[in-house]
Design an enzyme around this catalytic site. Sequence first.
Site, mmCIF file in Angstrom:
data_model
loop_
_atom_site.group_PDB
_atom_site.id
_atom_site.type_symbol
_atom_site.label_atom_id
_atom_site.label_comp_id
_atom_site.label_asym_id
_atom_site.label_seq_id
_atom_site.Cartn_x
_atom_site.Cartn_y
_atom_site.Cartn_z
ATOM 1 N N GLU A 65 -0.818 2.532 5.145
ATOM 2 C CA GLU A 65 -0.038 3.858 5.066
ATOM 3 C C GLU A 65 -1.070 4.983 4.379
ATOM 4 O O GLU A 65 -0.732 5.420 3.205
ATOM 5 C CB GLU A 65 0.976 3.608 3.913
ATOM 6 N N GLU A 100 5.865 -4.161 7.581
ATOM 7 C CA GLU A 100 6.852 -3.941 6.321
ATOM 8 C C GLU A 100 8.429 -3.551 6.693
ATOM 9 O O GLU A 100 8.398 -2.527 7.371
ATOM 10 C CB GLU A 100 6.318 -3.151 5.208
HETATM 11 O O1 IFM Z 1 6.390 -1.257 -2.267
HETATM 12 C C1 IFM Z 1 5.872 -0.362 -1.028
HETATM 13 C C2 IFM Z 1 4.795 -1.152 -0.363
HETATM 14 O O2 IFM Z 1 3.635 -1.003 -1.351
HETATM 15 C C3 IFM Z 1 4.338 0.035 0.876
HETATM 16 N N1 IFM Z 1 5.319 0.267 1.450
HETATM 17 C C4 IFM Z 1 6.695 0.746 0.933
HETATM 18 C C5 IFM Z 1 7.048 -0.444 0.209
HETATM 19 C C6 IFM Z 1 8.289 -0.009 -0.713
HETATM 20 O O3 IFM Z 1 8.147 1.226 -1.179
#
Ligand code: IFM
Length: 446
Positions: A175, A355
């Site tokens: 990210e 994710e």
């Molecule tokens: O916890 C975070 C993660 O580190 C990166 N993506 C989003 C998740 C939730 O906010």
Amino acid sequence: MTQQLPVAELRRRFPSKFIWGVATSAFQIEGAASADGKGASIWDDFCRVPGAIADGGTGDVACDHYHRLESDLDLIADLGVSAYRFSICWPRVQPTGTGPVNEPGLAFYERLVDGLLKRNIQPYATLYHWDLPAELQRNHGGWLARDTAYRFAEYAEVVARRLGDRLVSLATHNEPWVSAVLGYERGVFAPGIKDRRIAYQASHHLLLSHGLAMEVLRGMGLKCDLGIVLNMSPVSPATDSEIDAHHARLEDGRLIRWYTDALFKGAYPQDIVEYLGADAPRIEAGDAELIAKPCDFVGINYYHPTVSSSSNPASPATSGAAVTDMGWEVAPRSLSDLLLRLKRDYRLPPIYITENGAAYRDQYVNGRVDDEQRQQYIESHLVAVAEAIERGVDVRGYFVWSLMDNFEWAEGYRKRFGIVHVDYSTLRRTVKHSGLWYRSLLRAAI
Ligand code: IFM
């Protein structure tokens, strides 16, 4: 409560080679902030800024995963996943971000990778999940400095020399939008800077570091897949008005196209470069080509859609919609739409949902956590992924965020994303209903 789909029926909608996993990141779970020669990261520093973290939490102990590696590996194995996505903490490996390697730090990740392989779980590693060595920020400008990109490529090589023969997948960044925008434009994440020009220069250097690392890693002839992980919260206008459509287009450019165009089309989107004007980053000859070096995969982190209007260009929910404890709208349909849009607009390598998950206010009662809402969230998003696959999108895997409750950045420990509950006073782990459901899905006879 909505009716659960039979797990076998859901499972059958996925290809037999589909990768099923859980994900974490180093800073959020490891703790052991200064153990065995680890250097400080920008998040260690940021947690010490009064008011920066909602509950005053730090990463000093987190889930103490560093000291509980073997039992956590057993926990992961017990969930029945085929892969585990984790990140490597740069200052654990190179305490000041450059120069000599901290052997115990690298040895920890070697134990992690070997422990996964021993349990028949594929290691999916990420080199950078936001924990820049503090020294690079304190004295060298952090990601504003072009030099940091070169330091990152060196670090990538150090890690790959040691682990590259056993990793299945290696992502450069997690990210980069978050690192650049939340860290350097909004100042709500480390290093807490609020300057749009710096943020966009930082975003360029993050992407450049990806390209430089890809070049080095390719040159090593590694067998593992190489790529990058992007967060995407698809944007739509709040109303039919022209002004909302304009804001939505800009927000889409800042959040999604800035990264996907640079990585997969070889140039930043012109509308955003124009919108930035004097704040647009300085780019040197050859940078665009480096950034667009071919990837073997792209990871997509999806949680919620974005609604854009002149009063709020990036709201994480439509008013009145069902939201999670983060205030993020639950909108699985937006995930399948996103995947189809990416297929239409880009020639992407295979996609992994690296994710997806939800924070809810879980209650631990008599050894159980009945988090039906999280289970439904995951189930509905899996249905969305299945739909996209059925419509021709090449999605190869899905990772629940997160394996266990952990340090949720500026929210501290107040928000729980795990499918395993962590009692922060005892550090005891308890598999939640959602974790048991996920296991039953993975075990389903198909
Ligand atoms: O916890 C975070 C993660 O580190 C990166 N993506 C989003 C998740 C939730 O906010």
